[in-house]
Design an enzyme around this catalytic site. Structure first.
Site, short mmCIF file in Angstrom:
data_model
loop_
_atom_site.label_atom_id
_atom_site.label_comp_id
_atom_site.label_asym_id
_atom_site.label_seq_id
_atom_site.Cartn_x
_atom_site.Cartn_y
_atom_site.Cartn_z
N ASN A 8 23.86 -11.23 -32.01
CA ASN A 8 23.32 -9.89 -31.81
C ASN A 8 24.49 -8.92 -32.04
O ASN A 8 25.34 -8.77 -31.17
CB ASN A 8 22.76 -9.76 -30.39
CG ASN A 8 22.38 -8.35 -30.02
OD1 ASN A 8 22.35 -7.45 -30.88
ND2 ASN A 8 22.10 -8.12 -28.75
N LYS A 10 24.54 -5.82 -32.20
CA LYS A 10 24.36 -4.56 -31.46
C LYS A 10 24.63 -3.36 -32.36
O LYS A 10 24.47 -3.45 -33.58
CB LYS A 10 25.23 -4.56 -30.21
CG LYS A 10 25.01 -5.80 -29.35
CD LYS A 10 25.44 -5.62 -27.94
CE LYS A 10 25.33 -6.93 -27.19
NZ LYS A 10 25.59 -6.80 -25.79
N HIS A 97 15.48 -7.42 -24.57
CA HIS A 97 16.92 -7.51 -24.27
C HIS A 97 17.26 -6.64 -23.06
O HIS A 97 16.69 -5.55 -22.89
CB HIS A 97 17.74 -7.08 -25.49
CG HIS A 97 19.20 -7.38 -25.35
ND1 HIS A 97 20.05 -6.56 -24.66
CD2 HIS A 97 19.94 -8.44 -25.77
CE1 HIS A 97 21.26 -7.10 -24.66
NE2 HIS A 97 21.22 -8.23 -25.34
N GLU A 99 19.61 -4.69 -22.46
CA GLU A 99 20.01 -3.30 -22.76
C GLU A 99 18.78 -2.45 -23.11
O GLU A 99 18.74 -1.26 -22.79
CB GLU A 99 21.05 -3.30 -23.90
CG GLU A 99 22.38 -3.82 -23.41
CD GLU A 99 23.30 -4.38 -24.48
OE1 GLU A 99 23.03 -4.19 -25.68
OE2 GLU A 99 24.30 -5.03 -24.10
N GLU A 169 19.38 -14.85 -20.40
CA GLU A 169 20.61 -14.06 -20.34
C GLU A 169 20.75 -13.45 -18.95
O GLU A 169 20.20 -12.37 -18.68
CB GLU A 169 20.56 -12.92 -21.37
CG GLU A 169 20.43 -13.38 -22.81
CD GLU A 169 21.07 -12.38 -23.78
OE1 GLU A 169 21.94 -12.79 -24.55
OE2 GLU A 169 20.72 -11.19 -23.76
N GLY A 175 28.04 -9.03 -21.50
CA GLY A 175 29.08 -8.02 -21.71
C GLY A 175 30.15 -7.97 -20.63
O GLY A 175 30.87 -6.99 -20.52
N SER A 215 28.22 -13.43 -22.65
CA SER A 215 29.67 -13.68 -22.73
C SER A 215 30.04 -15.05 -23.29
O SER A 215 31.03 -15.64 -22.87
CB SER A 215 30.32 -13.49 -21.34
OG SER A 215 30.16 -12.14 -20.93
N GLY A 236 26.63 -11.98 -28.24
CA GLY A 236 26.83 -10.56 -28.51
C GLY A 236 28.17 -10.33 -29.16
O GLY A 236 28.37 -10.56 -30.35
C1 PEP Z 1 23.88 -10.01 -25.69
O1 PEP Z 1 23.96 -8.79 -25.83
O2 PEP Z 1 22.80 -10.59 -25.91
C2 PEP Z 1 25.07 -10.73 -25.26
C3 PEP Z 1 24.90 -11.97 -24.89
O3 PEP Z 1 26.26 -10.05 -25.24
P1 PEP Z 1 27.71 -10.65 -24.93
O4 PEP Z 1 27.81 -11.99 -25.65
O5 PEP Z 1 28.66 -9.65 -25.48
O6 PEP Z 1 27.81 -10.81 -23.46
#
Ligand code: PEP
Length: 255
Positions: A8, A10, A97, A99, A169, A175, A215, A236
């Site tokens: 992703n 973003k 998601h 966000e 998630e 993040g 992460s 992400g």
């Molecule tokens: C995400 O936004 O789906 C995500 C997992 O982000 P990150 O890997 O940066 O934590």
């Protein structure tokens, strides 16, 4: 089951130069990998999707988007329909998601509408679920996850359910550089599988991939994906670094 490594990207890659550099670097790293049992998917910002689909056509990489609207066409200023995504080379659409839930008020019901129309348009929805830190502390994880699945998948028939992908998630891990222990991920995987087998048949539930997201890095891929028996990852920040993203994909593919 086949594994899924989904990136992703973003709201990144701000210029054509930046995008082209990313694509060149990804393509050159990709030449060093051969995946036997995995699908590698990139979800760039909408403006880049057609370009990504063109560059990766015929390769091992598939393309998706980070969001879609829940209508096919019409007067919905600023929105993009799943059918447009499909017609321009996309194969996947992320829905729900954290966000989108946090900044745009996306609820389980909205995600459900998006999942339904994505399926109808021939896309594979990647439905994101997960609890907040506060919910985990209050021991509400199972309740929250159950509600997200039941409401998010409401009305999705058996005949379509095997095109679904679930991404667990935990919001406190997205993040943040904090990752859960293997056993914490495994507990939720078992719960998700149980709910899916109550909604559908156990055989069908077994065919729905359950990914981990939050992460993920090469050094934590075994802990959050391989050891707890997940079917892949949603990545992400690390997906912005092709070498690191493909390192994660290789670890999972070879596991
Ligand atoms: C995400 O936004 O789906 C995500 C997992 O982000 P990150 O890997 O940066 O934590």
């Amino acid at each position: 089951m086949e594994k899924y490594i989904i990136g992703n990207l973003k709201m990144n890659l701000l210029t054509q130069a930046e995008r082209n550099h990313y694509l060149a670097s990804f393509s050159s790293e990709l030449k060093k990998s051969k995946f036997s049992n995995s699908r590698v998917v990139l979800c760039p910002p909408m403006v880049h999707m057609e370009k990504f689909a063109g560059v990766f056509r015929g390769s091992e990489v598939q393309v998706g988007v980070q969001n879609v609207y829940f209508e096919e066409r019409g007067s919905f200023t600023g929105e993009v329909s799943p059918l447009m995504v499909k017609n321009f080379g996309g194969e996947y659409a992320i829905a729900g998601h954290s966000e989108r839930r946090r900044y745009f008020g996306e609820t389980n019901e909205v995600a459900n509408e998006k999942i339904k129309i994505a399926l109808k348009s021939g896309l594979r929805p990647v439905y994101c679920i997960g609890e907040t830190e506060d919910e985990r502390r209050k021991d509400l994880t199972f309740e929250v996850i159950s509600r997200q699945i039941e409401e998010g998948l409401l009305g999705i028939a058996n005949t379509q359910a095997d095109r679904l992908i679930i991404a667990y998630e935990p919001i406190w891990a997205v993040g943040t550089d904090v990752v859960p222990e293997s056993n914490e991920v495994m507990e939720v995987r078992i719960l998700i599988r149980k709910i899916l087998s109550e909604l559908y048949s156990p055989e069908l539930a077994e065919r729905i991939p359950i990914l981990y997201g939050g992460s993920v890095k090469a050094k934590s891929a075994a802990q959050v994906c391989v050891d707890p028996g997940m079917d892949g990852v949603l990545v992400g920040r690390e997906s912005l670094i092709p070498m690191e993203f493909l390192k994660i994909a290789n670890i999972i593919d070879k596991s």
